[in-house]
Design a protein around this motif. Structure first.
Motif, PDB file in Angstrom:
ATOM      1  N   GLY A   7       0.808  -1.214  -0.047  1.00 17.98           N
ATOM      2  CA  GLY A   7       0.159   0.190   0.014  1.00 17.98           C
ATOM      3  C   GLY A   7       0.789   1.351  -0.034  1.00 17.98           C
ATOM      4  N   VAL A   8       2.056   1.264   0.014  1.00 13.64           N
ATOM      5  CA  VAL A   8       3.048   2.350   0.012  1.00 13.64           C
ATOM      6  C   VAL A   8       3.498   2.689  -1.327  1.00 13.64           C
ATOM      7  N   LYS A   9       3.410   3.683  -1.980  1.00 19.52           N
ATOM      8  CA  LYS A   9       4.009   3.767  -3.303  1.00 19.52           C
ATOM      9  C   LYS A   9       5.552   4.435  -3.265  1.00 19.52           C
ATOM     10  N   ILE A  10       6.187   3.583  -3.935  1.00 20.07           N
ATOM     11  CA  ILE A  10       7.702   3.912  -3.903  1.00 20.07           C
ATOM     12  C   ILE A  10       8.412   4.395  -5.266  1.00 20.07           C
ATOM     13  N   GLN A  11       9.021   5.378  -5.368  1.00 17.72           N
ATOM     14  CA  GLN A  11       9.678   5.801  -6.648  1.00 17.72           C
ATOM     15  C   GLN A  11      11.330   5.163  -6.691  1.00 17.72           C
ATOM     16  N   PRO A  12      11.153   4.105  -7.351  1.00 19.98           N
ATOM     17  CA  PRO A  12      12.682   3.353  -7.300  1.00 19.98           C
ATOM     18  C   PRO A  12      13.830   4.201  -7.577  1.00 19.98           C
ATOM     19  N   GLU A  13      13.591   5.124  -8.284  1.00 20.88           N
ATOM     20  CA  GLU A  13      14.812   5.930  -9.022  1.00 20.88           C
ATOM     21  C   GLU A  13      15.552   6.928  -7.761  1.00 20.88           C
ATOM     22  N   GLU A  14      14.282   6.995  -6.791  1.00 16.82           N
ATOM     23  CA  GLU A  14      14.956   7.800  -5.413  1.00 16.82           C
ATOM     24  C   GLU A  14      15.901   6.877  -4.700  1.00 16.82           C
ATOM     25  N   ILE A  15      15.403   5.573  -4.671  1.00 17.40           N
ATOM     26  CA  ILE A  15      16.346   4.407  -4.136  1.00 17.40           C
ATOM     27  C   ILE A  15      17.836   4.545  -4.725  1.00 17.40           C
ATOM     28  N   GLU A  16      17.405   4.359  -6.011  1.00 16.37           N
ATOM     29  CA  GLU A  16      18.794   4.247  -6.908  1.00 16.37           C
ATOM     30  C   GLU A  16      19.964   5.411  -6.714  1.00 16.37           C
ATOM     31  N   ARG A  17      19.194   6.611  -6.459  1.00 14.57           N
ATOM     32  CA  ARG A  17      20.081   7.786  -6.215  1.00 14.57           C
ATOM     33  C   ARG A  17      20.838   7.548  -4.799  1.00 14.57           C
ATOM     34  N   HIS A  18      20.133   7.116  -3.930  1.00  9.76           N
ATOM     35  CA  HIS A  18      20.661   6.539  -2.957  1.00  9.76           C
ATOM     36  C   HIS A  18      21.924   5.672  -2.727  1.00  9.76           C
ATOM     37  N   LEU A  19      22.090   5.079  -3.699  1.00  6.80           N
ATOM     38  CA  LEU A  19      23.047   4.000  -3.871  1.00  6.80           C
ATOM     39  C   LEU A  19      24.298   4.340  -4.587  1.00  6.80           C
ATOM     40  N   LEU A  20      24.308   5.668  -5.154  1.00  7.88           N
ATOM     41  CA  LEU A  20      25.515   6.200  -5.783  1.00  7.88           C
ATOM     42  C   LEU A  20      26.489   6.316  -5.059  1.00  7.88           C
ATOM     43  N   GLY A  21      27.964   5.673  -5.236  1.00  6.47           N
ATOM     44  CA  GLY A  21      28.899   5.986  -4.464  1.00  6.47           C
ATOM     45  C   GLY A  21      28.805   4.465  -3.687  1.00  6.47           C
ATOM     46  N   VAL A  22      27.972   3.587  -3.532  1.00  7.72           N
ATOM     47  CA  VAL A  22      27.972   2.493  -2.959  1.00  7.72           C
ATOM     48  C   VAL A  22      28.190   1.319  -3.851  1.00  7.72           C
ATOM     49  N   LEU A  23      27.484   1.299  -5.045  1.00  5.50           N
ATOM     50  CA  LEU A  23      27.327   0.406  -5.869  1.00  5.50           C
ATOM     51  C   LEU A  23      27.840   1.019  -7.363  1.00  5.50           C
ATOM     52  N   TYR A  24      28.995   0.334  -7.898  1.00  2.11           N
ATOM     53  CA  TYR A  24      29.147   0.677  -9.126  1.00  2.11           C
ATOM     54  C   TYR A  24      29.231   0.115 -10.453  1.00  2.11           C
ATOM     55  N   SER A  25      28.630  -1.149 -10.314  1.00  2.00           N
ATOM     56  CA  SER A  25      28.317  -1.915 -11.430  1.00  2.00           C
ATOM     57  C   SER A  25      26.618  -1.203 -11.739  1.00  2.00           C
ATOM     58  N   ASN A  67      20.299   0.340   5.377  1.00  3.61           N
ATOM     59  CA  ASN A  67      19.765   0.629   6.705  1.00  3.61           C
ATOM     60  C   ASN A  67      19.509   2.009   6.860  1.00  3.61           C
ATOM     61  N   LYS A  68      20.043   2.721   6.227  1.00 11.53           N
ATOM     62  CA  LYS A  68      19.960   4.218   6.247  1.00 11.53           C
ATOM     63  C   LYS A  68      18.535   4.738   5.573  1.00 11.53           C
ATOM     64  N   LEU A  69      17.852   3.794   4.766  1.00  6.47           N
ATOM     65  CA  LEU A  69      16.401   4.083   4.322  1.00  6.47           C
ATOM     66  C   LEU A  69      15.380   3.696   5.254  1.00  6.47           C
ATOM     67  N   GLU A  70      14.193   4.663   4.934  1.00  2.00           N
ATOM     68  CA  GLU A  70      12.971   4.105   5.796  1.00  2.00           C
ATOM     69  C   GLU A  70      12.907   2.414   5.524  1.00  2.00           C
ATOM     70  N   LYS A  71      12.364   1.738   6.265  1.00  2.73           N
ATOM     71  CA  LYS A  71      12.126   0.256   6.351  1.00  2.73           C
ATOM     72  C   LYS A  71      11.466  -0.192   5.288  1.00  2.73           C
ATOM     73  N   LEU A  72      10.437   0.541   4.653  1.00  2.00           N
ATOM     74  CA  LEU A  72       9.764   0.047   3.725  1.00  2.00           C
ATOM     75  C   LEU A  72      10.284   0.408   2.232  1.00  2.00           C
ATOM     76  N   HIS A  73      11.410   1.055   2.211  1.00  2.00           N
ATOM     77  CA  HIS A  73      12.281   1.693   1.208  1.00  2.00           C
ATOM     78  C   HIS A  73      13.360   0.703   1.074  1.00  2.00           C
ATOM     79  N   ARG A  74      13.465  -0.295   1.835  1.00  2.00           N
ATOM     80  CA  ARG A  74      15.000  -1.082   1.593  1.00  2.00           C
ATOM     81  C   ARG A  74      14.449  -2.434   0.912  1.00  2.00           C
ATOM     82  N   PRO A  75      15.275  -2.644  -0.274  1.00  2.00           N
ATOM     83  CA  PRO A  75      15.316  -3.564  -0.963  1.00  2.00           C
ATOM     84  C   PRO A  75      15.419  -5.181  -0.147  1.00  2.00           C
ATOM     85  N   LYS A  76      14.618  -5.993  -0.498  1.00  2.00           N
ATOM     86  CA  LYS A  76      14.695  -7.152   0.425  1.00  2.00           C
ATOM     87  C   LYS A  76      15.688  -8.108  -0.160  1.00  2.00           C
ATOM     88  N   GLN A  77      16.128  -8.136  -1.420  1.00  2.00           N
ATOM     89  CA  GLN A  77      16.905  -8.948  -2.121  1.00  2.00           C
ATOM     90  C   GLN A  77      17.550  -8.347  -3.115  1.00  2.00           C
TER      91      GLN A  77
END
Length: 367
Positions: free
Chosen positions: A269-287, A325-335
């Motif tokens: 029931g929570v709407k999530i914009q995936p690109e916002e999470i992707e930007r959060h990973l800049l500098g963490v993941l290089y692939s 872990n720095k993201l809100e719980k519902l915005h954390r990818p599970k896998q």
């Protein structure tokens, strides 16, 4: 076998160019070169008033779009004005003219009376450029521009270019780091086939990089009730184009791009914009990576992180978990879903849904 040729729209008359193009389409040249000459023949034919081009197909099946030559000229004029492109400049065409980005490099060169340097479209365009050739204006996909990271020679060539526009997909952090150090002016673009390539530019290097996209002259933007961008560009044949791009409208001619509304994930029931999470990973993941979802019995859609990679080290898993872990719980990818190779369009855009059909390994990132 030709890898490079030039068309001098600065010195040659339209009649001379038309004669040359009419001759070249009957010569034994490679398909990529023949397509350029055929486009010029059609462009300079006064009996042809419209041209057809197909969309990239990144968000659905490719569809045919018809543009008038007048609208394409207006688009070229707006870009030439915004970037202060001058007659006699050397412009680089390393994109296929079967797509709008390649077409418009030709039209801009004709309109702006530039010298067009043409090379075979490839993922490594810098390899085809002589060291001594000065390029004043060039357009690349981000995938093509990643070459500047891997090769000192390519970096040096890019560093000597005047103005560069990048479009097609989001830039990875390692690219942005190198781009910020370049002497050339580098812009990322916002646009689509329907708007005759870009309608907004954002300078991403220099002493004062832009925080937002700035729309080109004669184009007006607003948002609808979904917070999606609405483009009003009568000069481009678009009196009102409602997009599926979620934006934050800063002022009447500036906006921040948030993501695609058709990428929005509804998880529990929570709407999530995936690109916002992707930007959060800049500098963490290089692939290369993207955030998506897979069906889930409990939440409807389970958030996942797709990575173009064969395996993850324990250190990489730890860094991803710490970032999540720095993201809100519902915005954390599970896998994390490892995919050997993403499916892409011709201009490098990732096809998200198709790529998720080739998962080689699923890794749980959270307990």
């Amino acid at each position: 076998m030709s890898r490079l040729f030039e068309i001098d729209f600065f010195s040659m008359s339209s009649e001379s160019v038309a004669q040359l193009a009419g001759k070249k389409i009957h010569e034994d040249v490679e398909d990529w070169e023949k397509q350029i000459w055929q486009f010029i023949v059609d462009w300079l034919n006064p009996d042809i008033n419209t041209l057809q081009v197909f969309t990239s197909g990144s968000t659905g099946a490719p569809k045919a779009i018809t543009h008038t030559k007048l609208a394409m000229i207006n688009s070229a004029a707006a870009t030439c004005t915004a970037l202060q492109l001058e007659p006699g400049y050397n412009a680089l065409l390393c994109l296929p003219v079967s797509k709008i980005a390649g077409m418009m490099m030709v039209v801009r060169s004709i309109y702006g009376k530039m010298k067009l340097v043409c090379i075979r479209p490839s993922s490594t365009p810098f390899n085809s450029l002589p060291d001594e050739l000065k390029i004043d204006f060039a357009a690349f996909t981000p995938m093509q521009f990643y070459e500047v990271i891997a090769s000192r020679s390519s970096y040096n060539k890019a560093n000597e270019m005047g103005k560069i526009i990048l479009g097609g997909e989001d830039l990875r952090l390692e690219s942005i780091h190198f781009i910020r150090e370049l002497k050339s002016e580098v812009y990322t673009t916002f646009g689509m086939t329907e708007t005759i390539s870009h309608i907004a530019l954002k300078r991403i290097n220099g002493d004062n990089p832009d925080a937002n996209f700035k729309v080109l002259p004669g184009i007006y933007v607003s948002v609808d009730d979904r917070s999606c961008l609405v483009v009003e560009a009568p000069s481009l044949g678009q009196p009102r184009l409602v997009t599926n791009d979620v934006v934050n409208l800063i002022k009447e001619n500036e906006f921040q791009w948030q993501g695609r509304v058709d990428n929005v994930i509804n998880s529990g029931g929570v709407k999530i914009q995936p690109e916002e999470i992707e930007r959060h990973l800049l500098g963490v993941l290089y692939s290369p990576y993207f955030v998506g979802s897979i069906p889930d019995a409990l939440t409807g859609e389970k958030l996942i992180l797709a990575i173009e990679k064969q395996a993850l080290t324990d250190a990489e898993k730890g860094e991803l978990t710490a970032a999540f872990n720095k993201l809100e719980k519902l915005h954390r990818p599970k896998q994390a879903l490892l995919i050997p190779q993403f499916v892409r369009t011709e201009n490098g855009k990732i096809k998200r849904k198709e790529s998720l059909l080739s998962v080689s390994q699923a890794i749980d990132l959270q307990a």
